[in-house]
Design an enzyme around this catalytic site. Structure first.
Site, PDB file in Angstrom:
ATOM      1  N   LEU A 153       0.822  -1.220   0.000  1.00  0.00           N
ATOM      2  CA  LEU A 153       0.000   0.000   0.000  1.00  0.00           C
ATOM      3  C   LEU A 153       0.853   1.266   0.000  1.00  0.00           C
ATOM      4  CD1 LEU A 153      -2.455  -1.165   2.809  1.00  0.00           C
ATOM      5  CD2 LEU A 153      -2.962  -1.138   0.388  1.00  0.00           C
ATOM      6  N   LYS A 202       2.134   4.408 -11.649  1.00  0.00           N
ATOM      7  CA  LYS A 202       1.287   3.353 -11.075  1.00  0.00           C
ATOM      8  C   LYS A 202       0.936   2.297 -12.126  1.00  0.00           C
ATOM      9  CE  LYS A 202       0.140   3.040  -7.406  1.00  0.00           C
ATOM     10  NZ  LYS A 202       0.849   2.485  -6.202  1.00  0.00           N
ATOM     11  N   ALA A 238      -1.757  -2.051  -4.385  1.00  0.00           N
ATOM     12  CA  ALA A 238      -2.739  -0.963  -4.392  1.00  0.00           C
ATOM     13  C   ALA A 238      -2.398  -0.014  -5.529  1.00  0.00           C
ATOM     14  CB  ALA A 238      -2.717  -0.226  -3.057  1.00  0.00           C
ATOM     15  N   THR A 280       9.975   6.661  -6.127  1.00  0.00           N
ATOM     16  CA  THR A 280       9.403   5.942  -4.976  1.00  0.00           C
ATOM     17  C   THR A 280       8.381   4.914  -5.444  1.00  0.00           C
ATOM     18  OG1 THR A 280       9.655   7.904  -3.615  1.00  0.00           O
ATOM     19  CG2 THR A 280       8.134   6.214  -2.798  1.00  0.00           C
ATOM     20  N   TYR A 338       2.054  10.343 -12.307  1.00  0.00           N
ATOM     21  CA  TYR A 338       1.496   9.455 -11.280  1.00  0.00           C
ATOM     22  C   TYR A 338       0.793   8.265 -11.942  1.00  0.00           C
ATOM     23  CZ  TYR A 338      -1.220   7.970  -7.203  1.00  0.00           C
ATOM     24  OH  TYR A 338      -1.775   7.235  -6.186  1.00  0.00           O
TER      25      TYR A 338
END
Ligand code: UDP
Length: 261
Positions: free
Chosen positions: A10, A87, A51, A29, A83
């Protein structure tokens, strides 16, 4: 439930504000973190829940978003899209490790909220509006306020996460985890003002007052929830007025203290 180790991944840099403030930190990160988690899971034979986020759909207009739908992102010169890209790369990493035999599943969250949202944290819109309404400051709606989101109460987010993390049927799958109750940001501002009996004015602000020039927002973000329902037996249960009521009760107690100090 399996006897094997289970990893719930998560950890991430989240929030558009944080991403545009430090795009490089967000990318490294989110990508390296996920690489590390999957490499370790592979070594130790652990199942993994990743997640992910509804942000991966970007500004696709194929609403509601299906898990197998195309992703539509803006140009790489707009940091916001880093982002969604990072992801989505996390998801690709998960699928690549699945090919190597790692049991994994992925959840895409839709604007989760609930008690303990932090107005000074990633600054989700509900936390910001609550703090503004309680402080009798203007409630700042970006753009025309007609952009929509589906807000998902935290207990529903948790339930979907646990099902996707543990059920055998979930292995190898991606699931939208969220409510499909769509609301405009302007309507959300009105609900929060009303619930908190605030005298704050609701003001429309250009995006540039908050985000760097050239910022692009997602106009509508709505999940297709049929896959999660069919495969995991999952539906988000807490209606927005109930979840918002609980959240604002918490904000009323907690933010008042910090506003006063
Ligand atoms: N938003 C707003 N005023 C604020 C903060 C956010 O109008 O003070 C808007 C934001 O521009 C976006 C929506 O609320 O359209 C949701 O923002 P949030 O950062 O909570 O999550 P996002 O869906 O963008 O990841």
């Amino acid at each position: 439930m399996s006897q094997h180790p289970l990893t719930l991944h998560l950890a991430a840099v989240v929030g558009v504000g944080n991403i545009v403030a430090d795009p490089l930190g967000g990318i490294t990160t989110n990508v390296h973190g996920t690489e590390n988690v999957f490499a370790a899971a592979d070594r130790h034979g652990s199942r993994v829940l990743l997640a992910s986020t509804s942000e991966v759909y970007g500004r696709s207009d194929r609403v509601p978003f299906r898990e197998d739908g195309d992703r539509v992102l803006g140009p790489t010169s707009v940091h916001r899209w880093s982002y969604a890209t990072a992801k989505a790369l996390d998801e690709h990493i998960a699928f690549a490790y699945a090919d190597r035999g790692v049991k994994m599943s992925i959840v895409r969250y839709f604007n989760s909220y609930g008690p303990r949202i932090d107005e000074r944290g990633y600054g989700s819109v509900i936390a910001r509006f609550a703090a503004q309404a309680l402080g009798e400051r203007p409630i700042t709606v970006h753009g025309d306020g007609k952009q929509t989101r589906c807000f998902t109460y935290v207990s529903d987010t948790v339930e979907g996460t646990i099902r996707a993390a543990t059920m055998a049927e979930a292995i190898g799958g991606v699931f939208n985890i969220g409510s499909d109750r769509e609301i405009s940001i302007l309507e959300l501002a009105r609900m929060i003002k009303r619930d908190l009996a605030s005298r704050s004015e609701i003001v429309l602000e250009p995006y540039e007052t908050h985000y760097p020039k050239g910022f692009e927002d997602t106009r509508r973000r709505v999940p297709d929830v049929s896959k999660a329902q069919k495969t995991l037996g999952y539906v988000a249960r807490v209606p927005l007025d109930v979840g918002l009521g609980r959240t604002l009760d918490w904000c009323r107690t907690t933010y008042r203290v910090s506003l006063a100090s």
